[in-house]
Design a protein around this motif. Structure first.
Motif, PDB file in Angstrom:
ATOM      1  N   LYS A 133       1.261   4.195  -3.049  1.00  7.18           N
ATOM      2  CA  LYS A 133       1.107   5.641  -2.822  1.00  7.18           C
ATOM      3  C   LYS A 133       2.321   6.417  -3.318  1.00  7.18           C
ATOM      4  O   LYS A 133       2.196   7.475  -3.908  1.00  7.18           O
ATOM      5  N   GLN A 134       3.503   5.883  -3.064  1.00  8.06           N
ATOM      6  CA  GLN A 134       4.743   6.596  -3.402  1.00  8.06           C
ATOM      7  C   GLN A 134       5.158   6.435  -4.862  1.00  8.06           C
ATOM      8  O   GLN A 134       5.869   7.279  -5.393  1.00  8.06           O
ATOM      9  N   GLU A 140       0.835  -1.205   0.000  1.00  9.59           N
ATOM     10  CA  GLU A 140       0.000   0.000   0.000  1.00  9.59           C
ATOM     11  C   GLU A 140       0.869   1.253   0.000  1.00  9.59           C
ATOM     12  O   GLU A 140       0.588   2.213  -0.735  1.00  9.59           O
ATOM     13  N   GLN A 141       1.919   1.260   0.794  1.00  2.74           N
ATOM     14  CA  GLN A 141       2.831   2.403   0.847  1.00  2.74           C
ATOM     15  C   GLN A 141       3.536   2.600  -0.497  1.00  2.74           C
ATOM     16  O   GLN A 141       3.663   3.723  -0.987  1.00  2.74           O
TER      17      GLN A 141
END
Length: 137
Positions: free
Chosen positions: A19-20, A15-16
């Motif tokens: 996003k990045q 998930e991180q």
């Protein structure tokens, strides 16, 4: 379904990363994708060989399904087992069409004789089964 700590951490990392990811340059994105691909897509090495009968049973299951993978395995096995003057062409390019489990199964097939502990009569009988499925006499 219970999730392990490791699975929850993996989900959080993914998930991180999602996003990045757009914030990275194209070159950085490609490097990330290469890293992920090597973890997910690349064939895993055969560290502990399964018994020959288990590998042959899985190949037989693919052949019985009569799909592309089955045709590939029937032809590839007969080519792997013995060279003949009568061409039985296995197009190794079709390897890219196999799913990851079948790619691993193919690598297991290729390493059946590597241990030195194989049943050649069983391999011969399986070759005959493959030839029969392919309609070769």
């Amino acid at each position: 379904m219970n999730t392990t700590f490791e699975q929850s951490m993996l989900k959080e990392y993914i998930e991180q990363l999602e996003k990045q990811f757009p914030q990275y340059s194209k070159l950085q994105q490609q490097k990330i994708l290469e890293s992920v691909r090597s973890l997910v897509v690349e064939p895993k090495t055969i560290s502990n060989a399964r018994p020959q009968e288990d590998v042959l049973a899985d190949i037989r299951e693919q052949i019985e399904e009569d799909g592309r993978a089955g045709l590939f395995f029937a032809t590839a096995f007969s080519n792997w087992y013995r060279r003949t003057e009568t061409p039985r062409v296995a197009h190794l390019h079709d390897y890219v069409n196999l799913d990851f489990n079948n790619r691993h199964l193919f690598m297991e097939m290729m390493s059946l004789r590597d241990s030195g502990r194989f049943d050649d009569e069983a391999l011969y009988q399986f070759e005959q089964y493959c030839l029969d499925k392919m309609g070769v006499e």
